[in-house]
Design an enzyme around this catalytic site. Structure first.
Site, PDB file in Angstrom:
ATOM      1  N   ASP A  99      48.440  50.429  29.466  1.00  0.00           N
ATOM      2  CA  ASP A  99      48.278  51.716  28.783  1.00  0.00           C
ATOM      3  C   ASP A  99      48.153  51.465  27.277  1.00  0.00           C
ATOM      4  O   ASP A  99      49.077  50.964  26.656  1.00  0.00           O
ATOM      5  CB  ASP A  99      49.503  52.594  29.098  1.00  0.00           C
ATOM      6  CG  ASP A  99      49.509  53.883  28.282  1.00  0.00           C
ATOM      7  OD1 ASP A  99      48.429  54.297  27.812  1.00  0.00           O
ATOM      8  OD2 ASP A  99      50.610  54.465  28.125  1.00  0.00           O
ATOM      9  N   ASN A 117      47.498  53.838  24.861  1.00  0.00           N
ATOM     10  CA  ASN A 117      47.786  54.947  23.939  1.00  0.00           C
ATOM     11  C   ASN A 117      49.108  55.668  24.212  1.00  0.00           C
ATOM     12  O   ASN A 117      49.338  56.761  23.713  1.00  0.00           O
ATOM     13  CB  ASN A 117      46.622  55.949  23.937  1.00  0.00           C
ATOM     14  CG  ASN A 117      46.454  56.599  25.312  1.00  0.00           C
ATOM     15  OD1 ASN A 117      47.064  56.175  26.285  1.00  0.00           O
ATOM     16  ND2 ASN A 117      45.638  57.631  25.369  1.00  0.00           N
ATOM     17  N   ASP A 135      50.436  57.235  26.780  1.00  0.00           N
ATOM     18  CA  ASP A 135      50.611  58.431  27.615  1.00  0.00           C
ATOM     19  C   ASP A 135      51.157  58.077  29.001  1.00  0.00           C
ATOM     20  O   ASP A 135      51.252  58.945  29.871  1.00  0.00           O
ATOM     21  CB  ASP A 135      49.306  59.237  27.727  1.00  0.00           C
ATOM     22  CG  ASP A 135      48.217  58.475  28.462  1.00  0.00           C
ATOM     23  OD1 ASP A 135      48.436  57.286  28.814  1.00  0.00           O
ATOM     24  OD2 ASP A 135      47.138  59.054  28.692  1.00  0.00           O
ATOM     25  N   ASP A 183      44.572  52.535  31.050  1.00  0.00           N
ATOM     26  CA  ASP A 183      43.260  53.037  30.628  1.00  0.00           C
ATOM     27  C   ASP A 183      42.296  51.894  30.340  1.00  0.00           C
ATOM     28  O   ASP A 183      42.669  50.713  30.400  1.00  0.00           O
ATOM     29  CB  ASP A 183      43.431  53.958  29.407  1.00  0.00           C
ATOM     30  CG  ASP A 183      44.371  53.345  28.385  1.00  0.00           C
ATOM     31  OD1 ASP A 183      44.140  52.177  28.004  1.00  0.00           O
ATOM     32  OD2 ASP A 183      45.355  54.008  27.983  1.00  0.00           O
ATOM     33  N   ASP A 221      33.931  50.491  41.775  1.00  0.00           N
ATOM     34  CA  ASP A 221      34.269  51.067  43.061  1.00  0.00           C
ATOM     35  C   ASP A 221      33.289  52.203  43.323  1.00  0.00           C
ATOM     36  O   ASP A 221      33.049  53.034  42.450  1.00  0.00           O
ATOM     37  CB  ASP A 221      35.709  51.619  43.027  1.00  0.00           C
ATOM     38  CG  ASP A 221      36.441  51.392  44.332  1.00  0.00           C
ATOM     39  OD1 ASP A 221      35.894  51.774  45.380  1.00  0.00           O
ATOM     40  OD2 ASP A 221      37.561  50.842  44.301  1.00  0.00           O
ATOM     41  N   ASP A 240      33.843  51.950  49.018  1.00  0.00           N
ATOM     42  CA  ASP A 240      34.982  52.582  49.659  1.00  0.00           C
ATOM     43  C   ASP A 240      34.630  53.106  51.055  1.00  0.00           C
ATOM     44  O   ASP A 240      33.620  53.803  51.214  1.00  0.00           O
ATOM     45  CB  ASP A 240      35.433  53.739  48.767  1.00  0.00           C
ATOM     46  CG  ASP A 240      36.779  54.288  49.159  1.00  0.00           C
ATOM     47  OD1 ASP A 240      37.762  53.544  49.043  1.00  0.00           O
ATOM     48  OD2 ASP A 240      36.850  55.457  49.577  1.00  0.00           O
ATOM     49  N   GLU A 289      34.178  48.110  52.097  1.00  0.00           N
ATOM     50  CA  GLU A 289      35.480  48.303  52.719  1.00  0.00           C
ATOM     51  C   GLU A 289      35.185  48.941  54.071  1.00  0.00           C
ATOM     52  O   GLU A 289      34.723  50.074  54.146  1.00  0.00           O
ATOM     53  CB  GLU A 289      36.366  49.213  51.873  1.00  0.00           C
ATOM     54  CG  GLU A 289      37.794  49.233  52.402  1.00  0.00           C
ATOM     55  CD  GLU A 289      38.519  50.544  52.152  1.00  0.00           C
ATOM     56  OE1 GLU A 289      39.749  50.547  52.214  1.00  0.00           O
ATOM     57  OE2 GLU A 289      37.857  51.568  51.924  1.00  0.00           O
ATOM     58  N   HIS A 345      45.173  47.576  46.387  1.00  0.00           N
ATOM     59  CA  HIS A 345      45.895  48.790  45.986  1.00  0.00           C
ATOM     60  C   HIS A 345      46.346  49.646  47.167  1.00  0.00           C
ATOM     61  O   HIS A 345      47.007  50.657  46.968  1.00  0.00           O
ATOM     62  CB  HIS A 345      44.999  49.618  45.059  1.00  0.00           C
ATOM     63  CG  HIS A 345      43.807  50.159  45.792  1.00  0.00           C
ATOM     64  ND1 HIS A 345      42.804  49.349  46.265  1.00  0.00           N
ATOM     65  CD2 HIS A 345      43.474  51.413  46.158  1.00  0.00           C
ATOM     66  CE1 HIS A 345      41.912  50.088  46.895  1.00  0.00           C
ATOM     67  NE2 HIS A 345      42.287  51.346  46.844  1.00  0.00           N
ATOM     68  N   ASP A 346      45.956  49.283  48.387  1.00  0.00           N
ATOM     69  CA  ASP A 346      46.353  50.045  49.571  1.00  0.00           C
ATOM     70  C   ASP A 346      47.389  49.311  50.411  1.00  0.00           C
ATOM     71  O   ASP A 346      47.752  49.777  51.500  1.00  0.00           O
ATOM     72  CB  ASP A 346      45.136  50.297  50.480  1.00  0.00           C
ATOM     73  CG  ASP A 346      44.119  51.234  49.861  1.00  0.00           C
ATOM     74  OD1 ASP A 346      44.520  52.106  49.066  1.00  0.00           O
ATOM     75  OD2 ASP A 346      42.922  51.074  50.164  1.00  0.00           O
TER      76      ASP A 346
HETATM   77  C1  GLC Z   1      39.937  53.624  50.667  1.00  0.00           C
HETATM   78  C2  GLC Z   1      40.660  53.350  49.378  1.00  0.00           C
HETATM   79  C3  GLC Z   1      41.923  54.154  49.355  1.00  0.00           C
HETATM   80  C4  GLC Z   1      41.552  55.608  49.428  1.00  0.00           C
HETATM   81  C5  GLC Z   1      40.665  55.904  50.635  1.00  0.00           C
HETATM   82  C6  GLC Z   1      40.004  57.226  50.498  1.00  0.00           C
HETATM   83  O1  GLC Z   1      40.638  53.168  51.765  1.00  0.00           O
HETATM   84  O2  GLC Z   1      40.874  51.979  49.206  1.00  0.00           O
HETATM   85  O3  GLC Z   1      42.711  53.888  48.228  1.00  0.00           O
HETATM   86  O4  GLC Z   1      42.707  56.379  49.511  1.00  0.00           O
HETATM   87  O5  GLC Z   1      39.629  54.970  50.773  1.00  0.00           O
HETATM   88  O6  GLC Z   1      39.054  57.188  49.465  1.00  0.00           O
HETATM   89 CA    CA Z   2      46.748  55.660  28.516  1.00  0.00          CA
END
Ligand code: GLC
Ligand code: CA
Length: 555
Positions: free
Chosen positions: A22, A24, A26, A30, A99, A200, A256, A329-330
């Site tokens: 981050d 700034n 908040d 970013d 993405d 995605d 994905e 991230h999932d």
């Molecule tokens: C994919 C993404 C996930 C998102 C889902 C819906 O699995 O990696 O983070 O919630 O698609 O877009």
């Molecule tokens: Ca920020």
């Protein structure tokens, strides 16, 4: 076909912008925060950076619900910040993967705002609208985030499909105009100079036109996956995308692909280059899943893990290209799930799983923080979680008596996506150096011990171990091209394999247990050790979580 397939030799680093840095105060990561840390990534040695979505979004699903594909999310900065970030990346020889979330948009996207207005609106057919069936939803499908996959809309008294949250209506890919809009948008980003796309849930863009009921799970909703994953026209759409956009630029693409099988992957990621370069398969992520879907604390047994990993390695050989990942991230943190995140073995097991992955055939992905061995968050209360999937599942499962609160919380601690989304731990100052404000999600308290600054100061750290793995990939062609074969196929603790190229052989052995285990793989012949997470070996055994990689010549 392009013979200089740079993405085969690359290592890709995933950034979840909200949680990276981050700039700034908040409390939200970013783009400028990313730009400030590019030298860190350069030092690590990665070639490509994949950013989770940075587009305009109401953030129902942290940017995976996009309301404008050609604008930057206010919280992340401006288009000028983006351009500067991209040029700073390119200056350093780093490539950028965006993405691409085009199975659905946000319900606040201009297309959907129009679409829901009336049945004859020009945008109506951009989405999937159905009439009620017997006064109820068009079929019994459940959404991936709980509840029905259909949302009733009063305006026109019809339902729209949302495989994820009701704020993520699915686009209608059958509509040629939708495809054109998507391809034009992609072209716009390519013209800006981005170097690829991570697509995605791209396996979900073609639905079974019969929309049949799914098998009921947990007594609540029907399973939609067989009817939305790898549907009848998905390959046609991707080939069209390839012809109209991808083939015109020098890109890397990864799909994905929920529900992908080997046979499907051979089409998506065929080396003939007609569709994508590689896919994310989910089999090794889903091994422990059971009667409560992903919500379990069960560990993954070696036998199953080996079966899955070897299958993907051996069966795509020469036909399609693999992506290699332990987390994103999932998913929960790799060291917590596949290694051991206790103080005794965290470092050594993080290096072991890294070795295991990076010596396989395919393109490895590193998820932010993996390179310093960040662990699961293990938050105490449901209130500490931010993820829509975890929160919805908690209430749906506990309120319907499917799981009790305690077990559900344990499962969330083990599996929740928020484990990956706690702020990047940069140093031991307040909030791990992530922000000077209040972070949008709690920092893992172990940042005092586990942080990038500490790792950079320790020549023996996980960070430098990853750096060496990445360097080896550049130096040893066998790591990129060698043919894979599983070894010790009955061992309960060791995962081992070899790679061969010409007269060279690479042998990799990883002990996934906290015990010393007998191993005679390295005894027969004198070879060159390329990397190991232990400085001293003991003959005939692998120590707890030991990994060794030995290169043999003239075999
Ligand atoms: C994919 C993404 C996930 C998102 C889902 C819906 O699995 O990696 O983070 O919630 O698609 O877009
Ligand atoms: Ca920020």
């Amino acid at each position: 076909m392009n013979n200089n397939l740079w993405w085969k030799k690359s290592v890709i680093y995933q950034i979840y912008p909200r949680s990276f840095a981050d700039s700034n105060g908040d409390g939200i990561g970013d783009l400028n925060g990313i730009t400030e840390h590019l030298d860190y990534l350069k030092e690590l040695g990665v070639d490509v950076i994949w950013l989770s979505p940075v587009y305009q979004s109401p953030n129902d699903d942290n940017g995976y619900d996009i309301s404008d594909y050609q604008a930057i999310m206010n919280e992340f900065g401006t288009m000028e910040d983006f351009d500067r970030m991209l040029s700073e990346m390119h200056k350093r020889g780093l490539k950028l993967v965006m993405d691409l979330v085009v199975n659905h948009t946000s319900d606040e996207h201009r297309w959907f705002v129009e679409s829901r207005k009336s049945k004859n609106n020009p945008y109506r057919d951009y989405y999937i609208w159905k009439d009620a069936k017997d006064g109820k939803e068009p079929n019994n499908w459940g959404s991936s985030f709980g509840g029905s996959a259909w949302q009733y809309d009063e305006e026109t008294e019809m339902y729209y499909l949302h495989c994820f949250s009701p704020k993520q209506p699915d686009l209608n890919w059958e509509n040629e105009t939708v495809r054109k809009e998507v391809f034009d948008m992609m072209t716009w980003w390519c013209e800006k100079g981005v170097d690829g796309f991570r697509m995605d849930v791209i396996s979900m863009i073609s639905k079974d036109p019969a929309y049949p009921d799914g098998e009921v799970v947990n007594g609540l909703y029907g399973n939609k996956d067989p009817y939305v994953c790898n549907g009848p026209r998905v390959h046609e759409y991707l080939q069209e995308m390839n012809q109209k956009v991808l083939s015109k630029y020098d890109l890397v693409t990864v799909g994905e692909t929920a529900g992908v099988t080997i046979e499907e992957a051979k089409k998506y990621a065929n080396l003939d280059g007609r569709e994508l370069n590689m896919v994310f398969q989910f089999e090794h992520m889903d091994i422990a899943a059971g009667e409560h879907g992903k919500w379990t604390t069960d560990r993954i047994p070696m036998k199953k893990l080996r079966e899955v990993l070897n299958k993907w390695q051996e069966e795509l050989e020469g036909v399609a290209w693999n992506s290699l990942y332990w987390d994103n991230h999932d998913q929960p943190r790799a060291v917590s799930r596949f290694g051991n995140d206790g103080p005794m073995y965290r470092e050594v097991s993080a290096k072991m799983i890294a070795t295991c992955l990076h010596m396989m055939k395919g393109t490895p992905y590193i998820y932010q923080g993996e390179e310093i061995g960040m662990t699961n968050a293990y938050f105490k209360n449901i209130e500490d979680y931010r993820d829509i999937e975890s929160i919805n599942a908690f209430y749906e499962y506990t309120e319907n008596g499917i799981m009790n609160e305690e077990d559900m919380l344990d499962a969330i601690r083990a599996i929740s996506r928020d484990n990956a989304r706690t702020p990047m731990q940069w140093d031991d100052s307040a909030n791990a150096g992530f922000t000077t404000g209040t972070p949008w999600i709690k920092v893992n308290p172990n940042y005092l011990m586990i942080n990038a600054k500490q790792a950079m100061e320790d020549p023996d750290s996980i960070f430098y171990y990853y750096q060496k793995l990445i360097r080896l990939r550049k130096e040893q062609e066998i790591i990129v091209e060698g043919v894979f074969k599983g070894l010790l196929n009955d061992d309960e603790n060791i995962y081992a394999y070899q790679r061969t190229l010409g007269d060279k052989k690479l042998v990799v052995a990883c002990n996934f247990s906290d015990r010393e285990v007998a191993c005679d793989l390295f005894e027969q012949q004198e070879g060159e050790e390329l990397i190991s997470n232990y400085h001293f070996h003991k003959e005939g055994v692998l120590k707890p979580y030991e990994a060794r990689v030995v290169l043999y010549e003239n075999v």
